[in-house]
Design a protein around this motif. Sequence first.
Motif, PDB file in Angstrom:
ATOM      1  N   ALA A  19       3.092  79.450  89.775  1.00  0.00           N
ATOM      2  CA  ALA A  19       2.108  80.464  89.383  1.00  0.00           C
ATOM      3  C   ALA A  19       1.369  80.045  88.109  1.00  0.00           C
ATOM      4  O   ALA A  19       0.159  80.267  87.983  1.00  0.00           O
ATOM      5  CB  ALA A  19       2.784  81.814  89.189  1.00  0.00           C
ATOM      6  N   LEU A  20       2.091  79.443  87.177  1.00  0.00           N
ATOM      7  CA  LEU A  20       1.444  78.913  85.966  1.00  0.00           C
ATOM      8  C   LEU A  20       0.411  77.856  86.330  1.00  0.00           C
ATOM      9  O   LEU A  20      -0.703  77.843  85.811  1.00  0.00           O
ATOM     10  CB  LEU A  20       2.487  78.294  85.035  1.00  0.00           C
ATOM     11  N   HIS A  21       0.795  76.966  87.211  1.00  0.00           N
ATOM     12  CA  HIS A  21      -0.101  75.893  87.635  1.00  0.00           C
ATOM     13  C   HIS A  21      -1.356  76.472  88.297  1.00  0.00           C
ATOM     14  O   HIS A  21      -2.484  76.043  88.002  1.00  0.00           O
ATOM     15  CB  HIS A  21       0.633  74.947  88.586  1.00  0.00           C
ATOM     16  N   ARG A  43      -7.089  77.891  88.073  1.00  0.00           N
ATOM     17  CA  ARG A  43      -8.157  78.906  88.140  1.00  0.00           C
ATOM     18  C   ARG A  43      -8.984  78.913  86.865  1.00  0.00           C
ATOM     19  O   ARG A  43     -10.215  79.002  86.911  1.00  0.00           O
ATOM     20  CB  ARG A  43      -7.539  80.294  88.389  1.00  0.00           C
ATOM     21  N   LEU A  44      -8.334  78.801  85.716  1.00  0.00           N
ATOM     22  CA  LEU A  44      -9.073  78.729  84.451  1.00  0.00           C
ATOM     23  C   LEU A  44      -9.974  77.500  84.403  1.00  0.00           C
ATOM     24  O   LEU A  44     -11.116  77.580  83.924  1.00  0.00           O
ATOM     25  CB  LEU A  44      -8.105  78.720  83.268  1.00  0.00           C
ATOM     26  N   LEU A  45      -9.473  76.373  84.877  1.00  0.00           N
ATOM     27  CA  LEU A  45     -10.296  75.154  84.911  1.00  0.00           C
ATOM     28  C   LEU A  45     -11.496  75.321  85.839  1.00  0.00           C
ATOM     29  O   LEU A  45     -12.610  74.871  85.520  1.00  0.00           O
ATOM     30  CB  LEU A  45      -9.447  73.955  85.340  1.00  0.00           C
ATOM     31  N   GLU A  46     -11.284  75.962  86.983  1.00  0.00           N
ATOM     32  CA  GLU A  46     -12.388  76.216  87.913  1.00  0.00           C
ATOM     33  C   GLU A  46     -13.447  77.107  87.267  1.00  0.00           C
ATOM     34  O   GLU A  46     -14.651  76.839  87.382  1.00  0.00           O
ATOM     35  CB  GLU A  46     -11.866  76.866  89.199  1.00  0.00           C
ATOM     36  N   LEU A  47     -13.006  78.163  86.607  1.00  0.00           N
ATOM     37  CA  LEU A  47     -13.946  79.069  85.944  1.00  0.00           C
ATOM     38  C   LEU A  47     -14.696  78.355  84.819  1.00  0.00           C
ATOM     39  O   LEU A  47     -15.899  78.565  84.628  1.00  0.00           O
ATOM     40  CB  LEU A  47     -13.206  80.299  85.408  1.00  0.00           C
ATOM     41  N   ALA A  88     -12.237  88.057  84.843  1.00  0.00           N
ATOM     42  CA  ALA A  88     -11.425  87.077  85.580  1.00  0.00           C
ATOM     43  C   ALA A  88     -10.877  86.022  84.624  1.00  0.00           C
ATOM     44  O   ALA A  88      -9.714  85.626  84.720  1.00  0.00           O
ATOM     45  CB  ALA A  88     -12.243  86.422  86.683  1.00  0.00           C
ATOM     46  N   VAL A  89     -11.709  85.575  83.687  1.00  0.00           N
ATOM     47  CA  VAL A  89     -11.262  84.593  82.706  1.00  0.00           C
ATOM     48  C   VAL A  89     -10.170  85.200  81.832  1.00  0.00           C
ATOM     49  O   VAL A  89      -9.128  84.586  81.593  1.00  0.00           O
ATOM     50  CB  VAL A  89     -12.441  84.098  81.834  1.00  0.00           C
ATOM     51  N   SER A  90     -10.402  86.418  81.359  1.00  0.00           N
ATOM     52  CA  SER A  90      -9.433  87.092  80.497  1.00  0.00           C
ATOM     53  C   SER A  90      -8.110  87.315  81.219  1.00  0.00           C
ATOM     54  O   SER A  90      -7.033  87.073  80.654  1.00  0.00           O
ATOM     55  CB  SER A  90     -10.008  88.420  80.014  1.00  0.00           C
ATOM     56  N   CYS A 130      -0.796  82.791  79.468  1.00  0.00           N
ATOM     57  CA  CYS A 130      -0.088  82.893  78.179  1.00  0.00           C
ATOM     58  C   CYS A 130       1.210  83.681  78.309  1.00  0.00           C
ATOM     59  O   CYS A 130       2.255  83.259  77.801  1.00  0.00           O
ATOM     60  CB  CYS A 130      -0.992  83.538  77.130  1.00  0.00           C
ATOM     61  N   ASP A 131       1.167  84.831  78.979  1.00  0.00           N
ATOM     62  CA  ASP A 131       2.367  85.661  79.128  1.00  0.00           C
ATOM     63  C   ASP A 131       3.449  84.942  79.929  1.00  0.00           C
ATOM     64  O   ASP A 131       4.625  84.962  79.563  1.00  0.00           O
ATOM     65  CB  ASP A 131       2.031  86.992  79.796  1.00  0.00           C
ATOM     66  N   ALA A 132       3.052  84.322  81.037  1.00  0.00           N
ATOM     67  CA  ALA A 132       4.028  83.637  81.884  1.00  0.00           C
ATOM     68  C   ALA A 132       4.639  82.443  81.155  1.00  0.00           C
ATOM     69  O   ALA A 132       5.854  82.220  81.217  1.00  0.00           O
ATOM     70  CB  ALA A 132       3.371  83.196  83.192  1.00  0.00           C
ATOM     71  N   ALA A 133       3.811  81.685  80.460  1.00  0.00           N
ATOM     72  CA  ALA A 133       4.333  80.528  79.717  1.00  0.00           C
ATOM     73  C   ALA A 133       5.296  80.982  78.618  1.00  0.00           C
ATOM     74  O   ALA A 133       6.360  80.378  78.424  1.00  0.00           O
ATOM     75  CB  ALA A 133       3.179  79.722  79.114  1.00  0.00           C
TER      76      ALA A 133
END
Length: 152
Positions: free
Chosen positions: A97-99, A104-108, A122-124, A131-134
């Motif tokens: 899920a982190l990956h 998704r962030l890189l795509e955006l 979507a970015v936020s 951040c939360d998952a990490a």
Amino acid sequence: LLQVLLRMSSPEGLGPAVEPNAEKLNPQAHALLLYARGGAGNSSGTGVLDVAKVMDAAALFSSVDLAVLRRALGNVARAAPGVLEDVAAALVPASDALHASARRLLELSAEASNGGLVDADAVSDARRFLCDAAATLEALVRALPPAGERVR
């Protein structure tokens, strides 16, 4: 709450020095009361804790008192050894899920760099999840090192 977790993590409670008249639970009964195998919503026991709650405890208390948290989660792992397997198994999909969130962030970001309109929500959302998952996974591996070692 951390002291409550510590208290319930051991069949002896906080020990005779703190609770001289406390009754000791039989280890098998304690394990059944303490931990539900199979994770949240899919448990095969009646325990108070499951994988999600162990992860929550790590995230909430690792910055409060890591030594006490390690003692409590170590007690849980000794009482119900299945917790290590379950937590280690949960680390793999959490890592996936982190990956996916990072991708998704890189795509955006690429879309925005190419002049495209990007949904700020979507970015936020993706950034917050990442951040939360990490932070949760890092806290879990710090609080319960044997679970992280099982994944390596």
